[in-house]
Design a protein around this motif. Structure first.
Motif, short mmCIF file in Angstrom:
data_model
loop_
_atom_site.label_atom_id
_atom_site.label_comp_id
_atom_site.label_asym_id
_atom_site.label_seq_id
_atom_site.Cartn_x
_atom_site.Cartn_y
_atom_site.Cartn_z
N PRO B 17 0.84 -1.20 0.00
CA PRO B 17 0.00 0.00 0.00
C PRO B 17 0.88 1.25 0.00
O PRO B 17 1.84 1.35 0.78
N ILE B 18 0.57 2.19 -0.91
CA ILE B 18 1.35 3.43 -0.98
C ILE B 18 0.55 4.57 -0.36
O ILE B 18 1.09 5.40 0.36
N LEU B 19 -0.75 4.60 -0.67
CA LEU B 19 -1.61 5.64 -0.12
C LEU B 19 -2.77 4.98 0.62
O LEU B 19 -3.30 3.97 0.18
N LYS B 20 -3.14 5.59 1.77
CA LYS B 20 -4.24 5.02 2.56
C LYS B 20 -5.23 6.12 2.88
O LYS B 20 -4.99 6.96 3.75
N GLY B 21 -6.34 6.14 2.16
CA GLY B 21 -7.45 7.06 2.48
C GLY B 21 -7.06 8.53 2.50
O GLY B 21 -7.39 9.25 3.44
N VAL B 22 -6.37 8.98 1.46
CA VAL B 22 -5.92 10.38 1.42
C VAL B 22 -7.09 11.30 1.10
O VAL B 22 -7.90 11.03 0.22
N GLU B 23 -7.20 12.41 1.87
CA GLU B 23 -8.22 13.43 1.63
C GLU B 23 -7.50 14.74 1.37
O GLU B 23 -6.58 15.11 2.12
N LEU B 24 -7.93 15.45 0.33
CA LEU B 24 -7.25 16.71 0.02
C LEU B 24 -8.14 17.50 -0.92
O LEU B 24 -8.83 16.93 -1.76
N ALA B 25 -8.18 18.83 -0.74
CA ALA B 25 -8.99 19.65 -1.64
C ALA B 25 -8.24 20.93 -1.95
O ALA B 25 -7.57 21.50 -1.08
N ILE B 221 -0.29 17.64 5.75
CA ILE B 221 0.94 16.94 6.16
C ILE B 221 0.71 15.44 6.06
O ILE B 221 -0.26 14.91 6.61
N MET B 222 1.60 14.77 5.32
CA MET B 222 1.43 13.33 5.10
C MET B 222 2.57 12.54 5.72
O MET B 222 3.69 13.03 5.86
N VAL B 227 -2.79 11.06 5.56
CA VAL B 227 -2.79 12.47 5.94
C VAL B 227 -2.77 12.55 7.47
O VAL B 227 -3.59 11.95 8.14
N MET B 228 -1.79 13.30 8.01
CA MET B 228 -1.68 13.44 9.47
C MET B 228 -2.52 14.62 9.93
O MET B 228 -3.28 14.54 10.88
N GLU B 229 -2.35 15.74 9.24
CA GLU B 229 -3.07 16.93 9.64
C GLU B 229 -3.24 17.83 8.42
O GLU B 229 -2.42 17.80 7.51
N ALA B 230 -4.34 18.60 8.40
CA ALA B 230 -4.55 19.52 7.31
C ALA B 230 -5.26 20.75 7.84
O ALA B 230 -6.01 20.67 8.82
N GLY B 231 -5.01 21.91 7.20
CA GLY B 231 -5.69 23.13 7.66
C GLY B 231 -4.98 24.36 7.16
O GLY B 231 -4.07 24.28 6.33
N ASP B 232 -5.41 25.53 7.70
CA ASP B 232 -4.72 26.78 7.36
C ASP B 232 -3.27 26.68 7.79
O ASP B 232 -2.96 26.17 8.86
N GLN B 240 0.59 23.68 16.20
CA GLN B 240 1.32 22.41 16.28
C GLN B 240 0.60 21.43 17.20
O GLN B 240 1.18 20.88 18.13
N LEU B 241 -0.71 21.23 16.90
CA LEU B 241 -1.51 20.37 17.77
C LEU B 241 -1.19 18.90 17.55
O LEU B 241 -1.10 18.12 18.48
N HIS B 242 -0.99 18.53 16.28
CA HIS B 242 -0.71 17.12 15.98
C HIS B 242 0.75 16.80 16.33
O HIS B 242 1.65 17.57 16.02
N PRO B 243 0.97 15.68 17.00
CA PRO B 243 2.35 15.37 17.44
C PRO B 243 3.33 15.30 16.26
O PRO B 243 4.48 15.72 16.38
N TYR B 244 2.87 14.79 15.10
CA TYR B 244 3.80 14.66 13.97
C TYR B 244 4.16 16.04 13.41
O TYR B 244 5.30 16.29 13.05
N THR B 245 3.16 16.93 13.36
CA THR B 245 3.43 18.30 12.92
C THR B 245 4.48 18.94 13.84
O THR B 245 5.43 19.58 13.37
N ARG B 246 4.29 18.71 15.13
CA ARG B 246 5.25 19.28 16.09
C ARG B 246 6.64 18.71 15.85
O ARG B 246 7.62 19.42 15.81
N GLN B 247 6.66 17.39 15.66
CA GLN B 247 7.96 16.72 15.46
C GLN B 247 8.68 17.28 14.21
O GLN B 247 9.86 17.59 14.25
N LEU B 248 7.91 17.43 13.14
CA LEU B 248 8.50 17.96 11.90
C LEU B 248 9.02 19.37 12.10
O LEU B 248 10.15 19.70 11.71
N ALA B 249 8.19 20.21 12.72
CA ALA B 249 8.57 21.61 12.90
C ALA B 249 9.80 21.72 13.78
O ALA B 249 10.73 22.48 13.49
#
Lengths: 289, 540, 315
Positions: B17-25, B221-222, B227-232, B240-249
């Motif tokens: 599996p390469i992509l799992k349930g990706v949502e994006l607009a 953010i994937m 998708v881990m987190e998405a938004g403005d 930086q609410l999502h732990p992965y976003t925080r980790q990346l930043a």
């Protein structure tokens, strides 16, 4: 999307597992092994003695007694094909050996030194390439007279620039890699680097080229002995058998059909083997799949 | 209504599996940033939108563009969309153009294909768009071939091809990753302007959080195909609410701890470079003529003290790698002298270089290319032991390798593995193990972290810092990335067109650059802190 | 002219000179005295000596080489020992058989190979590709002179559609001559076409994996159009390389095939000369063939520059 093009090293077991799943490798391997086995067997046993001429049995059509028929001297074609395999394999193998033995060190040296040495080698390559194996054989025959050795030398000479070119091209692709720089930073010289890093990394290329040249060598040897520049009678050779068959096509077509098929099957086997090896070991072909 | 809507997109190649349930607009005129580390599936998402995935890929879910169901559309429908309504820009400008066709042909081709315009009309239109992307007709006639253009210029051609018909959606997959920071800033500016002018939607894919923050209104953010987190952008990154976003930043802005920074003015210099110049012969223009020699390094002097960490920064092609190779005695200087530990190393034979080689090691950029794939780790890491006068016996050699591996955080059992069994970050650890096995006084590191994902990069920088503190190794870091220079060096040398144009304390130079070249570098360098601050201002 | 073209020209010329030295050296080491050979065993030593002086055999080595090479340039190859006619006359009447044969075979093999390569590459992995490449795999393995024998058996002996051999000469009109060259050309061309088709296919597949193919696809061009407009021209470079190398094989093949079909071409001349030890003819024909190989390789080098603009540029 980033694709890392590297040469993944694999365990022997992994390579073997892949080899068993590769159809061209399997078929090629079986054919090649069979031809080799027949050649070896011919030293110990052949259905008939190929040196005995039985004129009463001349140009017999294929039968249970003579599977592939007999020739104009009453010799058993199958037995002659078996003995002829020896000659074909020996000539092609030695010619590949000459080509590799001389060509690979030359090519690797040229790639390591670059500059004038490289240029000189490439020009020498151009020169040898201008003489197709047949022309070399003709000239050698003009000097020494005909014989199987001539065929070996002529085909061998033609193989030298082939291997030099492949080794050089392979080595030139490896030299700019960072692991070579790392080896140089460790104080290793060109010779040591060539032995430790370059040659192991181009071994696959050389192996594949080796099977191709082996196959071409068998074809070339057949051509040379067909025109009388290779093995001389009474030594049976596939090319010579075809020459003998030519004038008897109407009365004894089997004299032409079976030796030709022997050549084609052997070359086919070697080519399949080479394709298979390239498939199994070449990361590029793997990436395409 | 959204221009592009991806709902529950899953994709697999074979059983993987390469992509799992990706949502994006993406809405019309909106810039959507798609961020992730390697293997996150961000490129595959883009290819799925174009329906240019590998043959073996199987996709499910829904991808809707302008009301068209992409996954169900016929190939003819897709051909009508591609290049007309959806344009795409790729990562590698050096290979993205057909080498045997002129840039005019390549830009006009898509125009003719879609609009059925005549050759003359299509060429006129191609001329206009090339002018627009910054390739004026005087210097870049349509008859130019790709090999006559630099990487940045080629990327402009690719952008021209993608934007020629003013598509509604532009997909840019790591469009600046292969370019240096100054070019990156220029290309990003161009993309931003083109998108604004034509009210295009932009799907910008990047591994670089700072780049995306500076460009995108919204961010997705994937990781590992999800998708881990998405938004403005502003809210997502400041919160930086999502732990992965925080980790990346945090990894992006990571500064390793170095409790005892180097204090200058100690003993005599370890490395002393005096007036070094390197000329390369010009290309042959005919059999008897050569162009004037190219001066890659021009009268460079510098010195490094024991234990000091120095950065050599500059744009690509400024001569920094050539200089590094001369210091490592892998390349000969045309003039000037290089002294190491007081001994001159320029013009010496390989035998005379042995002591210097022992004390000076190297770490390269590419964690994949810097190991012979046919040798085991033990042999690879032990390679520098070749310069020792007394070669260690087998048992002792294994001991030394095990120790070096331990120091970089790997185990003794790794000794019998092949390099392909390691990840990129682990391989860079192996590189470092190889570099420190002879206990060198200086390690030259050529872009040692630029091929690594940010979280791995942070770990490797920590390792460099730790070894500097523990073993007192001096570093010469060659990098185009000012964040790396800031994180780990005491001093910075700025190189431009073969010369060193500025030098000083790292903080001082990067905060208040004096020379034009240094100012350009600092201005162009993406900076996550600044980008978030600016975003917050704009988005409130 | 670009540096590339000039360099290729000079290299070709230098190779030709070196090759002529090799051929000349072989002529020199061959045992036997040509003058003695021409006059026969009964001639006296004086007679031989006179002839040796006449033939310039007593001049210093370098001078003899220059004389010989100068002769080659002005198409004066010397006189045949056995036929006692100028070699050039022998060559001239044979070339009109061998050259058309080689050219027809070359054209035929290219005309077969490129479409098959395109077909296979565009249907990669499907049944059509598998069948085409299976046939090609056999084609590569078949020796052309055996294939020729089989063709004779089938078309000449069995079906009696074409003559089994011999050559009526161009004087009898173009069609009978062409008809007698048809079977030999097919025998030469098909095995070569098999090799070339395999190369064309793999070159195309390699090119189809390049980034610029994806760029072209992203423009909205269908796969077929991309194959024709972008892939084919880039794939021509390896195909040309093989074509050049193959010409040498093709020449060698021509020499052998002429023996199968009893065609009075250069190959027949060469083998007759060998059996009669007419060395000057052997040397001349070998030199001619070597020159042809070098010329074709130069042509290939020049056509690289037509295909690839990177080689044309003056930089």
């Amino acid at each position: 999307m980033t694709l890392h093009v590297d040469i993944p090293e694999e365990t022997l077991a992994g390579i073997l597992a892949k080899a068993f799943r590769n159809r061209s490798f399997l078929v090629g391997f079986v054919i090649t092994a069979l031809v080799g086995a027949v050649a070896v067997l011919s030293y110990a046993w052949t259905p008939y003695d190929v040196t005995r001429l039985v004129i009463s049995d001349k140009t017999l059509a294929p039968s249970w007694a003579h599977w592939f028929g007999t020739d104009h001297f009453g010799r058993d074609i199958l037995s002659m094909i078996m003995v002829g395999a020896r000659n074909s394999i020996a000539v092609a193998l030695v010619a590949v050996g000459i080509g590799m033995g001389v060509g690979v060190p030359l090519g690797a040296f040229a790639a390591a030194r670059g500059g004038l040495a490289d240029e000189a080698l490439m020009r020498l390559n151009d020169l040898v390439f201008a003489f197709p194996a047949l022309l070399s054989a003709i000239m050698i025959t003009a000097i020494f007279g005909p014989g199987a050795i001539n065929a070996i030398i002529a085909i061998g000479i033609f193989n030298i620039p082939v291997f030099a070119r492949v080794a050089r091209a392979g080595a030139l692709a490896i030299w700019p890699r960072e692991f070579i720089l790392a080896a140089r930073a460790a104080g290793k010289g060109p010779t040591l680097i060539t032995i430790e890093h370059i040659l192991p990394n181009i071994a696959t290329l050389l192996l594949v080229q080796g099977t191709i040249q082996f196959a071409l060598g068998i074809l070339a040897e057949a051509g040379l002995s067909y025109v009388g520049l290779g093995a001389q009678p009474p030594m049976p050779s596939w090319g010579r058998m075809l020459f003998d068959a030519q004038t008897r096509m109407v009365v004894a077509p089997w004299m032409a059909i079976f030796p030709g098929m022997a050549i084609a099957v052997t070359v086919l086997g070697l080519n399949l083997l080479g394709d298979g090896i390239a498939d199994i070991l070449d990361p590029k072909s793997r990436r395409q799949r | 209504m959204s221009l592009l809507e991806i709902e529950n997109l899953s994709l697999s190649i074979g059983d993987t599996p390469i992509l799992k349930g990706v949502e994006l607009a993406v809405a019309p005129g909106e810039v959507m940033g798609l961020v992730g580390e390697s293997g996150s599936g961000k490129s595959m998402t883009a290819l799925a939108v174009m329906r240019l995935m590998p043959f073996a890929a199987r996709a499910s879910g829904r991808v809707a563009f302008d009301g068209i169901d992409i996954l169900a559309a016929s190939e003819d429908q897709m051909c009508a969309l591609r290049g007309d309504d959806i344009g795409m820009v790729f990562q590698e400008p050096m290979t993205a153009l057909n080498p045997v066709k002129t840039i005019g042909e390549q830009v006009a081709e898509g125009i003719r294909w879609h609009t059925k315009a005549s050759r003359a009309e299509a060429e006129e239109q191609a001329r206009k768009i090339l002018d627009r992307v910054g390739l004026p007709s005087a210097k870049f006639p349509l008859s130019r071939y790709p090999h006559e253009l630099s990487g940045g210029q080629r990327q402009r051609v690719v952008i021209a091809i993608a934007c020629a018909l003013k598509p509604k959606l532009l997909i840019a997959d790591e469009p600046t990753t292969a370019l240096d920071v100054v070019l990156q800033a220029q290309i990003l500016d161009l993309l931003r302007d083109l998108v604004a002018e034509n009210r295009m939607g932009l799907l910008l894919i990047s591994h670089d959080l700072a780049v995306v923050t500076a460009m995108a209104d919204k961010i997705t953010i994937m990781r590992h195909g999800e998708v881990m987190e998405a938004g403005d952008t502003a809210r997502t990154l400041s919160g930086q609410l999502h732990p992965y976003t925080r980790q990346l930043a945090q990894a992006s802005m990571h500064v390793p701890a170095r409790p005892r920074p180097h204090t200058a003015g100690s003993a005599r210099p370890l490395l002393q470079v005096d007036g070094v110049t390197r000329d390369y012969p010009g290309r042959r223009s005919s059999l008897f003529r050569r162009a004037a020699p190219i001066r890659a390094v021009d009268d460079v002097s510098l010195s490094i003290e024991p234990g000091q960490s120095v950065a050599l920064v500059g744009r690509s092609g400024c001569g920094k790698s050539t200089l590094a190779r001369m210091i490592l005695a892998l390349d000969k200087s045309t003039s000037g002298t290089i002294r190491f530990s007081g001994e001159t190393i320029t013009g010496r034979s390989e035998a005379e270089l042995k002591p210097a080689r022992r004390d000076m090691q190297v770490v390269f950029q590419d964690p994949y290319g810097s190991f012979d794939p046919r040798q085991k780790v033990e042999k690879l890491v032990a390679e520098p032991l070749h310069v020792l006068d007394k070669k260690p016996a087998n048992a002792e050699r294994r001991e030394l390798v095990a120790h070096a591996l331990h120091e970089v955080g790997l185990g003794p059992r790794d000794m019998d593995k092949y390099p392909h069994e390691f990840s990129g970050g682990q391989r860079q650890r192996l590189s470092i193990a190889r570099a420190i096995i002879t206990r060198p006084k200086l390690v030259v590191a050529d872009e040692p972290v630029s091929a690594l994902d940010v979280s791995i990069r942070a770990q490797i920088l920590d390792l460099f810092a730790e070894l500097n503190q523990k073993l007192g190794i001096a570093y010469l870091f060659i990098t185009h990335d000012l964040t790396v220079a800031r994180a780990i060096t005491d001093e910075v040398l700025v190189m431009h067109e073969g010369r060193i144009v500025e030098r000083g304390k790292t903080g001082a130079v990067l905060d208040h650059p004096q020379s034009e070249a240094a100012r350009a570098l600092v201005r162009a360098a993406p900076d996550l802190h600044r980008a978030i601050a600016r975003r917050l201002q704009e988005q409130g | 002219m670009s540096a590339y073209l000039l360099k290729r020209l000079i290299i070709a010329a230098a190779t030709l000179v070196l090759a002529s030295m090799v051929v000349f050296a072989v002529l020199e080491i061959i045992p036997g005295d040509p003058a003695r050979l021409m006059l026969g065993m009964n001639a006296s030593a004086e007679q031989v000596e006179v002839l040796r002086n006449q033939m310039g055999l007593n001049a210093p080595l370098a001078l003899r080489y220059l004389h010989w090479a100068g002769g080659l340039l002005s198409l004066d190859f010397g006189r045949s020992y056995t036929y006692s006619v100028p070699v050039i006359d022998l060559v001239r009447e044979r070339v009109v058989v061998s050259l058309p044969l080689a050219l027809i075979a070359l054209a035929l093999s290219t005309a077969i190979a490129i479409p098959v390569g395109l077909f296979s590459a565009s249907r990669r992995g499907r049944a059509g590709d598998a069948i085409a490449m299976g046939v090609a795999q056999f084609g590569v393995a078949v020796p052309n002179f055996w294939f020729a024998l089989m063709l004779i058996y089938l078309f000449a002996v069995w079906l009696r559609l074409v003559p089994a051999g011999g050559f009526p000469g161009w004087g009898a009109g173009a069609w009978p001559a062409l008809k007698s060259l048809l079977l030999p050309a097919v025998a030469l061309a098909l095995p070569q076409a098999a090799i070339l088709a395999r190369v064309a296919r793999s070159a195309l597949i390699e090119v189809l994996n390049e980034d610029y193919i994806r760029t072209a696809r992203a423009k909205g061009m269908p796969y077929r159009a991309v194959l024709w407009r972008h892939a084919l021209r880039n794939a021509m470079i390896p195909v040309l390389t093989i074509l050049g190398l193959q010409f040498a094989f093709l020449l060698a093949g021509t020499i052998i095939i002429e023996n199968v079909f009893y065609l009075p071409g250069l190959g027949r001349l060469l083998f007759q000369a060998i059996t009669q030890r007419d060395l000057i003819v052997v040397e001349s024909v070998v030199m001619l063939l070597v020159a042809a190989v070098i010329a074709v390789n130069l042509l290939v080098d020049l056509s690289y520059a037509v295909v690839d603009p990177r080689l044309r540029s003056r930089q």
